[in-house]
Write a protein that holds these residues in place. Structure first.
Motif, PDB file in Angstrom:
ATOM      1  N   PHE A  28       4.464   9.268   0.662  1.00  0.00           N
ATOM      2  CA  PHE A  28       3.619   8.327   1.401  1.00  0.00           C
ATOM      3  C   PHE A  28       4.242   6.928   1.386  1.00  0.00           C
ATOM      4  O   PHE A  28       4.283   6.244   2.409  1.00  0.00           O
ATOM      5  CB  PHE A  28       2.208   8.301   0.800  1.00  0.00           C
ATOM      6  N   ILE A  32       5.598   4.525   4.677  1.00  0.00           N
ATOM      7  CA  ILE A  32       5.226   3.159   5.037  1.00  0.00           C
ATOM      8  C   ILE A  32       6.373   2.191   4.708  1.00  0.00           C
ATOM      9  O   ILE A  32       6.190   0.986   4.695  1.00  0.00           O
ATOM     10  CB  ILE A  32       3.900   2.714   4.361  1.00  0.00           C
ATOM     11  N   PRO A  57      -1.999   1.074  -1.694  1.00  0.00           N
ATOM     12  CA  PRO A  57      -3.428   0.766  -1.570  1.00  0.00           C
ATOM     13  C   PRO A  57      -4.195   1.609  -0.555  1.00  0.00           C
ATOM     14  O   PRO A  57      -5.370   1.865  -0.752  1.00  0.00           O
ATOM     15  CB  PRO A  57      -3.446  -0.711  -1.152  1.00  0.00           C
ATOM     16  N   THR A  58      -3.531   2.025   0.525  1.00  0.00           N
ATOM     17  CA  THR A  58      -4.269   2.774   1.554  1.00  0.00           C
ATOM     18  C   THR A  58      -4.146   4.290   1.370  1.00  0.00           C
ATOM     19  O   THR A  58      -4.577   5.051   2.232  1.00  0.00           O
ATOM     20  CB  THR A  58      -3.767   2.409   2.973  1.00  0.00           C
ATOM     21  N   SER A  61      -6.849   6.988   2.129  1.00  0.00           N
ATOM     22  CA  SER A  61      -7.153   7.432   3.489  1.00  0.00           C
ATOM     23  C   SER A  61      -6.636   8.850   3.733  1.00  0.00           C
ATOM     24  O   SER A  61      -7.124   9.536   4.633  1.00  0.00           O
ATOM     25  CB  SER A  61      -6.541   6.474   4.515  1.00  0.00           C
ATOM     26  N   VAL A  62      -5.677   9.310   2.930  1.00  0.00           N
ATOM     27  CA  VAL A  62      -5.142  10.665   3.129  1.00  0.00           C
ATOM     28  C   VAL A  62      -6.179  11.725   2.731  1.00  0.00           C
ATOM     29  O   VAL A  62      -6.591  12.528   3.569  1.00  0.00           O
ATOM     30  CB  VAL A  62      -3.794  10.858   2.387  1.00  0.00           C
ATOM     31  N   GLN A  89     -11.743  -0.197   9.035  1.00  0.00           N
ATOM     32  CA  GLN A  89     -11.480   0.596   7.845  1.00  0.00           C
ATOM     33  C   GLN A  89     -11.680  -0.273   6.621  1.00  0.00           C
ATOM     34  O   GLN A  89     -11.214  -1.422   6.586  1.00  0.00           O
ATOM     35  CB  GLN A  89     -10.046   1.126   7.877  1.00  0.00           C
ATOM     36  N   ARG A  90     -12.399   0.262   5.648  1.00  0.00           N
ATOM     37  CA  ARG A  90     -12.572  -0.447   4.374  1.00  0.00           C
ATOM     38  C   ARG A  90     -12.192   0.492   3.240  1.00  0.00           C
ATOM     39  O   ARG A  90     -12.544   1.676   3.261  1.00  0.00           O
ATOM     40  CB  ARG A  90     -14.029  -0.864   4.177  1.00  0.00           C
ATOM     41  N   ILE A  91     -11.482  -0.051   2.267  1.00  0.00           N
ATOM     42  CA  ILE A  91     -11.089   0.732   1.093  1.00  0.00           C
ATOM     43  C   ILE A  91     -11.454  -0.082  -0.144  1.00  0.00           C
ATOM     44  O   ILE A  91     -11.077  -1.249  -0.252  1.00  0.00           O
ATOM     45  CB  ILE A  91      -9.572   1.030   1.118  1.00  0.00           C
ATOM     46  N   GLU A  92     -12.247   0.519  -1.014  1.00  0.00           N
ATOM     47  CA  GLU A  92     -12.587  -0.147  -2.276  1.00  0.00           C
ATOM     48  C   GLU A  92     -12.073   0.714  -3.421  1.00  0.00           C
ATOM     49  O   GLU A  92     -12.278   1.930  -3.426  1.00  0.00           O
ATOM     50  CB  GLU A  92     -14.094  -0.330  -2.398  1.00  0.00           C
ATOM     51  N   LEU A  93     -11.413   0.082  -4.361  1.00  0.00           N
ATOM     52  CA  LEU A  93     -10.796   0.819  -5.468  1.00  0.00           C
ATOM     53  C   LEU A  93     -11.311   0.303  -6.800  1.00  0.00           C
ATOM     54  O   LEU A  93     -11.200  -0.889  -7.095  1.00  0.00           O
ATOM     55  CB  LEU A  93      -9.274   0.654  -5.408  1.00  0.00           C
ATOM     56  N   PRO A  96      -6.360   1.738  -9.344  1.00  0.00           N
ATOM     57  CA  PRO A  96      -5.427   2.405  -8.431  1.00  0.00           C
ATOM     58  C   PRO A  96      -5.578   3.929  -8.537  1.00  0.00           C
ATOM     59  O   PRO A  96      -5.974   4.442  -9.584  1.00  0.00           O
ATOM     60  CB  PRO A  96      -4.040   1.981  -8.936  1.00  0.00           C
TER      61      PRO A  96
ATOM     62  N   ALA B  36       3.100  12.360   6.461  1.00  0.00           N
ATOM     63  CA  ALA B  36       2.693  11.942   5.107  1.00  0.00           C
ATOM     64  C   ALA B  36       1.188  11.736   5.010  1.00  0.00           C
ATOM     65  O   ALA B  36       0.584  11.968   3.965  1.00  0.00           O
ATOM     66  CB  ALA B  36       3.430  10.659   4.723  1.00  0.00           C
ATOM     67  N   ARG B  84      -7.822  -4.102  -5.030  1.00  0.00           N
ATOM     68  CA  ARG B  84      -9.132  -3.563  -5.425  1.00  0.00           C
ATOM     69  C   ARG B  84     -10.049  -3.360  -4.215  1.00  0.00           C
ATOM     70  O   ARG B  84     -10.954  -2.547  -4.251  1.00  0.00           O
ATOM     71  CB  ARG B  84      -9.815  -4.498  -6.432  1.00  0.00           C
ATOM     72  N   TYR B  86      -9.915  -3.724   0.388  1.00  0.00           N
ATOM     73  CA  TYR B  86      -9.054  -4.040   1.531  1.00  0.00           C
ATOM     74  C   TYR B  86      -9.788  -3.589   2.777  1.00  0.00           C
ATOM     75  O   TYR B  86     -10.205  -2.422   2.859  1.00  0.00           O
ATOM     76  CB  TYR B  86      -7.733  -3.285   1.362  1.00  0.00           C
TER      77      TYR B  86
END
Lengths: 154, 144
Positions: A28, A32, A57-58, A61-62, A89-93, A96, B36, B84, B86
């Motif tokens: 991945f 990128i 970070p993204t 999404s996979v 799109q929002r991603i919260e972690l 990691p 990927a 954390r 995005y």
């Protein structure tokens, strides 16, 4: 035409857990174009305080897309992919995603609403590790163009 | 070999620039990202599918643009595990012609310093003089 409002809150089978391998992370990262050496070097990652190789970070999404096919293809929701564009799109972690994680998913239609002549469907994927701790929350807003001509109930 | 050192919260000021990065995205990059990411939507590799969807050409995956933009933040933080949260809004497509790359340019700055050594950053992402992502915000976990 028109997405089914009764699908709001519906949950879908995410399928089997997603095994995060070092190989998949490298693959991945390469896709990128990210040549950060930490993706390929576990010692370097540990020296930076990580327990294993971190994913970009993204990366969430996979599994989110893989597990989230249910709401995208459910005929009772009524998405026509010829009309769909990715809106937000929002991603919260919490932390990691790491190589070695085995991520289970929870897939929900969080919302369906009108936005002008379009409709927006919000698909939530919550990814948790083997201990049941939430790792990543992926929210995908898909725009269904021109379908806001009164909602349909099935 | 030098050890990686995550950027320290103490050394960061609100308003500081994250610098700028530019990426040239080709059709081959889209194929690679499709494989990927498991996103095999044909509008990212088939001109016919793109045309049928009313698009000017094959377009880049929004998630690829989002991933590329994040590289400015992780490079700046010197830690690929720093992010954390995005979020982005996809505001314009990035057409990728068959024999020429599309250039995506990313710049950014620190919006504010938060608790627990975290900072909020905002990114600006353009291609062909258009903003292709809007409301691009990330929260990064830095070192002390």
């Amino acid at each position: 035409m028109g997405l089914n409002r009764l699908a709001i809150g519906r949950r879908y089978d995410p399928g089997p857990p997603f095994d995060v391998s070092r190989q998949k992370i490298r693959e991945f990262a390469a896709a990128i174009g990210d040549d950060d050496p930490m993706y390929g070097d576990v010692e370097l990652a540990r020296a930076a305080g990580h327990r294993d190789v971190p994913a970009p970070p993204t990366f969430g999404s996979v599994p989110s897309l893989l597990m989230g096919q249910g709401p995208r293809t459910d005929p009772e929701v009524g998405l026509d992919f010829g009309r769909v564009v990715h809106g937000e799109q929002r991603i919260e972690l919490t932390r990691p995603i790491y190589a070695g994680d085995v991520l289970g998913g929870m897939i929900t239609i969080a919302d369906i609403r009108e936005a002008g002549s379009n409709e927006v469907i919000e698909i939530l994927c919550v990814l948790s590790d083997e201990g049941g701790e939430e790792v990543c929350r992926v929210t995908s807003l898909l725009v269904s163009r021109g379908t806001a001509t009164g909602s349909r109930n099935v | 070999m030098s050890e990686p050192v995550t950027r320290s919260f103490a050394e960061v000021e609100a308003g500081a620039s994250l610098g700028e990065l530019a990426f040239d995205v080709s059709r081959a990059d889209l194929i690679r990202y499709a494989g990927a990411s498991l996103d095999f939507n044909p509008i990212h590799w088939s001109e016919r599918a793109a045309e049928r969807a009313g698009l000017p050409d094959v377009i880049a995956h929004g998630m690829l643009t989002m991933a590329l933009a994040a590289r400015l933040a992780t490079n700046w933080a010197r830690d690929p595990g720093a992010v954390r949260s995005y979020s982005v809004r996809f505001s314009a497509v990035v057409p990728v012609p068959a024999h020429r790359s599309a250039r995506i340019t990313v710049s950014g700055s620190v919006v504010t310093k938060l608790d627990n050594d975290r900072v909020a950053v905002e990114l600006t992402v353009t291609s062909d003089e258009r903003q292709v992502l809007k409301h691009v915000y990330a929260v990064l976990q830095l070192a002390q």
